[in-house]
Design a protein around this motif. Structure first.
Motif, PDB file in Angstrom:
ATOM      1  N   ALA A 190     -12.266 -39.788  -5.956  1.00  0.00           N
ATOM      2  CA  ALA A 190     -12.697 -41.017  -6.659  1.00  0.00           C
ATOM      3  C   ALA A 190     -12.385 -40.870  -8.065  1.00  0.00           C
ATOM      4  N   ILE A 191     -12.320 -39.720  -8.664  1.00  0.00           N
ATOM      5  CA  ILE A 191     -12.250 -39.431 -10.166  1.00  0.00           C
ATOM      6  C   ILE A 191     -10.805 -39.085 -10.582  1.00  0.00           C
ATOM      7  N   LEU A 192      -9.681 -39.068  -9.590  1.00  0.00           N
ATOM      8  CA  LEU A 192      -8.469 -38.910 -10.046  1.00  0.00           C
ATOM      9  C   LEU A 192      -7.738 -39.902 -10.484  1.00  0.00           C
ATOM     10  N   THR A 193      -6.821 -39.713 -11.402  1.00  0.00           N
ATOM     11  CA  THR A 193      -5.758 -40.781 -11.876  1.00  0.00           C
ATOM     12  C   THR A 193      -4.386 -40.329 -11.578  1.00  0.00           C
ATOM     13  N   THR A 194      -3.597 -39.570 -12.161  1.00  0.00           N
ATOM     14  CA  THR A 194      -2.057 -39.182 -11.602  1.00  0.00           C
ATOM     15  C   THR A 194      -2.300 -37.796 -11.060  1.00  0.00           C
ATOM     16  N   ASP A 195      -3.418 -37.459 -10.890  1.00  0.00           N
ATOM     17  CA  ASP A 195      -3.542 -35.858 -10.242  1.00  0.00           C
ATOM     18  C   ASP A 195      -2.994 -36.386  -8.771  1.00  0.00           C
ATOM     19  N   THR A 196      -2.326 -35.266  -8.033  1.00  0.00           N
ATOM     20  CA  THR A 196      -1.793 -35.405  -6.711  1.00  0.00           C
ATOM     21  C   THR A 196      -2.763 -34.931  -5.620  1.00  0.00           C
ATOM     22  N   ARG A 197      -4.054 -34.164  -6.229  1.00  0.00           N
ATOM     23  CA  ARG A 197      -4.833 -33.380  -4.998  1.00  0.00           C
ATOM     24  C   ARG A 197      -6.115 -33.506  -5.718  1.00  0.00           C
ATOM     25  N   LYS A 198      -7.161 -33.554  -4.809  1.00  0.00           N
ATOM     26  CA  LYS A 198      -8.553 -33.250  -5.289  1.00  0.00           C
ATOM     27  C   LYS A 198      -8.783 -31.679  -5.844  1.00  0.00           C
ATOM     28  N   LYS A 199      -9.675 -31.476  -6.372  1.00  0.00           N
ATOM     29  CA  LYS A 199      -9.916 -30.028  -7.152  1.00  0.00           C
ATOM     30  C   LYS A 199     -11.434 -30.019  -7.021  1.00  0.00           C
ATOM     31  N   GLU A 200     -11.937 -29.137  -6.165  1.00  0.00           N
ATOM     32  CA  GLU A 200     -13.059 -28.646  -5.938  1.00  0.00           C
ATOM     33  C   GLU A 200     -13.446 -27.477  -5.546  1.00  0.00           C
ATOM     34  N   LEU A 201     -14.668 -26.697  -5.595  1.00  0.00           N
ATOM     35  CA  LEU A 201     -14.990 -25.329  -5.375  1.00  0.00           C
ATOM     36  C   LEU A 201     -16.200 -25.296  -5.419  1.00  0.00           C
ATOM     37  N   ALA A 202     -16.939 -24.027  -4.466  1.00  0.00           N
ATOM     38  CA  ALA A 202     -18.355 -23.670  -4.791  1.00  0.00           C
ATOM     39  C   ALA A 202     -18.450 -22.097  -4.526  1.00  0.00           C
ATOM     40  N   VAL A 203     -19.313 -21.483  -5.310  1.00  0.00           N
ATOM     41  CA  VAL A 203     -19.526 -20.079  -4.718  1.00  0.00           C
ATOM     42  C   VAL A 203     -20.994 -19.720  -4.906  1.00  0.00           C
ATOM     43  N   GLU A 204     -21.248 -18.711  -4.334  1.00  0.00           N
ATOM     44  CA  GLU A 204     -22.804 -18.412  -4.017  1.00  0.00           C
ATOM     45  C   GLU A 204     -22.855 -17.151  -4.596  1.00  0.00           C
ATOM     46  N   ILE A 205     -24.145 -16.659  -5.240  1.00  0.00           N
ATOM     47  CA  ILE A 205     -24.475 -15.380  -6.050  1.00  0.00           C
ATOM     48  C   ILE A 205     -26.147 -15.427  -5.381  1.00  0.00           C
ATOM     49  N   GLU A 206     -26.324 -13.933  -5.813  1.00  0.00           N
ATOM     50  CA  GLU A 206     -27.864 -13.702  -5.667  1.00  0.00           C
ATOM     51  C   GLU A 206     -28.299 -13.585  -6.884  1.00  0.00           C
ATOM     52  N   LEU A 207     -29.526 -14.134  -7.487  1.00  0.00           N
ATOM     53  CA  LEU A 207     -30.120 -14.173  -8.706  1.00  0.00           C
ATOM     54  C   LEU A 207     -31.572 -13.694  -8.425  1.00  0.00           C
ATOM     55  N   GLY A 208     -31.969 -12.567  -8.861  1.00  0.00           N
ATOM     56  CA  GLY A 208     -33.912 -12.231  -8.304  1.00  0.00           C
ATOM     57  C   GLY A 208     -34.082 -12.385  -6.901  1.00  0.00           C
ATOM     58  N   GLY A 209     -33.151 -12.010  -6.136  1.00  0.00           N
ATOM     59  CA  GLY A 209     -33.334 -12.020  -4.612  1.00  0.00           C
ATOM     60  C   GLY A 209     -33.203 -13.183  -3.963  1.00  0.00           C
ATOM     61  N   LYS A 210     -32.775 -14.360  -4.563  1.00  0.00           N
ATOM     62  CA  LYS A 210     -32.519 -15.737  -4.173  1.00  0.00           C
ATOM     63  C   LYS A 210     -31.043 -16.070  -4.322  1.00  0.00           C
ATOM     64  N   LYS A 211     -30.474 -16.935  -3.203  1.00  0.00           N
ATOM     65  CA  LYS A 211     -29.304 -17.304  -3.115  1.00  0.00           C
ATOM     66  C   LYS A 211     -29.096 -18.473  -4.112  1.00  0.00           C
ATOM     67  N   VAL A 212     -28.193 -18.590  -4.905  1.00  0.00           N
ATOM     68  CA  VAL A 212     -27.904 -19.577  -5.953  1.00  0.00           C
ATOM     69  C   VAL A 212     -26.600 -19.878  -5.839  1.00  0.00           C
ATOM     70  N   VAL A 213     -26.373 -21.368  -5.703  1.00  0.00           N
ATOM     71  CA  VAL A 213     -24.932 -21.879  -5.671  1.00  0.00           C
ATOM     72  C   VAL A 213     -24.467 -22.359  -6.834  1.00  0.00           C
ATOM     73  N   ILE A 214     -23.410 -22.391  -7.107  1.00  0.00           N
ATOM     74  CA  ILE A 214     -22.420 -23.071  -8.127  1.00  0.00           C
ATOM     75  C   ILE A 214     -21.623 -23.996  -7.634  1.00  0.00           C
TER      76      ILE A 214
END
Length: 417
Positions: free
Chosen positions: A149-173
């Motif tokens: 929904a945020i695209l204008t002249t873009d030809t494709r969506k752009k999204e990603l996620a990664v998971e890391i561990e911080l202080g023994g906890k799973k953290v996602v960005i």
């Protein structure tokens, strides 16, 4: 660090939605991101003197609001050069969203992208918000609808996620972005919305983002135009349960590395999706005296219209590259430059110590025929390096931009942001 299929809803507690509100023709044009709990927020914004109303709103909220909890976005109309009415519309968007989500208007950020100089159709905007709120969901499909929904002249969506561990906890960005034209940032570029369930102080969140855009979004160019609406927002809700990051310790460095991975990925996706582009063009400057010198040289190479046109024509015109280096403003010895072309099919050295070498033209053309092309420039002055990303300059870029004013709107002489 583990790369995950996902987007803004992959971190705990975040929901999203995307709808067609009638701003654009038959395309989704409004998105909403919502956190179930308050977030600390960081932001970077365009340095263009002409700033869109939503940029001004968000700059104020990022600086002074005690917390944020939602971001509402529209595409099709930029809400730029719209005067007092434009700021009033930002407030209306925030108040409408806040009322429906039962949060303060000051906890709502807004963003717009599209035609410059046109007032927002607030009847459609408000109805769109009303439709978005009940559709909020935490699945990847919900995130993808928002990314679309945020695209204008873009030809494709752009999204990603990664998971890391911080202080023994799973953290996602996770995140999503848009950008295709009017891309030549001087802080960040386009629109990008990044979410994380990490627990981190607002001060360090802002420092991490502000520092990282210099190596990512600031190192891309499509057409040399810095938008009026450029915005990157980073929201952290702390639901991962890690100990709050309050100092630049090992956990902070892990977070910064993961954020850089996300932002680098988005920067490259924007560059390769440049309007009319057929290839991603990467410039690596190595063995520079310092990072500033390397960055100036790399950015000048990928910004050169003549070089970009040569990449489109698969023309081995390395002279345009050294010419672009020469007017970059960075000092170097032209007689000490080695230059290579590289892609997935191989690597070839074209010049050594500023002089052309014997090489296979067929091999060079084969390397340049790939969808991702890298030029490597060794200036032999130190150990610093920098990488920039751009795209080729094609006939379609002119076609798209020659017809911008009629692309979505039947009448009107307006530009896009």
């Amino acid at each position: 660090m583990e790369e995950k299929e996902g987007g803004v809803t992959t971190p705990q507690g975040f929901k999203a939605a995307g709808v067609f509100a009638g701003i654009r023709r038959k395309k989704k044009d409004m998105a909403l991101i919502y956190s179930e709990v308050p977030c600390v927020v960081a932001g970077t914004f365009t340095t263009n003197i002409v700033k869109a109303a939503p940029v001004k709103w968000d700059m104020e909220m990022v600086k002074n609001s005690p917390y944020v909890q939602a971001v509402v976005v529209n595409s099709g109309v930029a809400n730029t050069c719209t005067g007092a009415a434009g700021m009033s519309h930002c407030k209306d968007m925030a108040e409408t969203t806040g009322m429906l989500l039962d949060i303060p208007a000051e906890a709502v950020l807004v963003a717009s992208t599209g035609l410059i100089g046109k007032q927002l159709p607030m009847d459609k905007i408000k109805l769109g918000i009303q439709n978005l709120v009940p559709m909020l969901g935490s699945s990847h499909e919900d995130a993808s609808l928002a990314a679309e929904a945020i695209l204008t002249t873009d030809t494709r969506k752009k999204e990603l996620a990664v998971e890391i561990e911080l202080g023994g906890k799973k953290v996602v960005i996770g995140g999503m972005c848009k950008g295709s034209g009017m891309i030549h940032p001087n802080m960040c570029t386009m629109l990008a919305f990044i979410t994380t369930d990490a627990c981190i102080s607002k001060e360090l969140l802002q420092e991490a983002l502000s520092s990282d855009v210099n190596d990512t979004y600031n190192m891309i160019s499509v057409d040399g135009d810095t938008s009026t609406n450029d915005t990157v927002l980073l929201l952290a809700n702390g639901l991962a349960g890690n100990e709050e990051i309050k100092e630049k310790n090992q956990d902070y460095q892990k977070f910064v590395e993961a954020l850089n991975f996300i932002n680098t990925y988005f920067a490259k996706r924007i560059a390769e999706d440049g309007e009319g582009a057929t290839s991603l063009f990467e410039a690596k400057v190595i063995n520079a005296a310092d990072k500033e010198q390397a960055a100036k040289l790399a950015k000048s190479i990928i910004s050169s219209s003549l070089t970009k046109a040569a990449i489109f024509g698969r023309d081995i015109n390395w002279g345009r590259i050294v010419c672009a280096m020469g007017y970059s403003g960075a000092q170097f010895d032209p007689d000490g430059v080695d230059l290579y072309f590289e892609s997935s099919v191989g690597k070839i050295k074209l010049i050594e110590d500023g002089v052309e070498m014997l090489y296979s033209k067929d091999a060079a053309e084969k390397i340049l025929s790939q969808p991702e092309i890298t030029v490597i420039v060794d200036i032999k002055m130190g150990c610093a390096s920098a990488t920039a990303w751009g795209c080729d300059l094609t006939y379609d870029y002119v076609r798209i931009n020659a017809a911008y004013t009629s692309w979505e709107v039947p009448n009107g002489n307006r530009s896009y942001a």
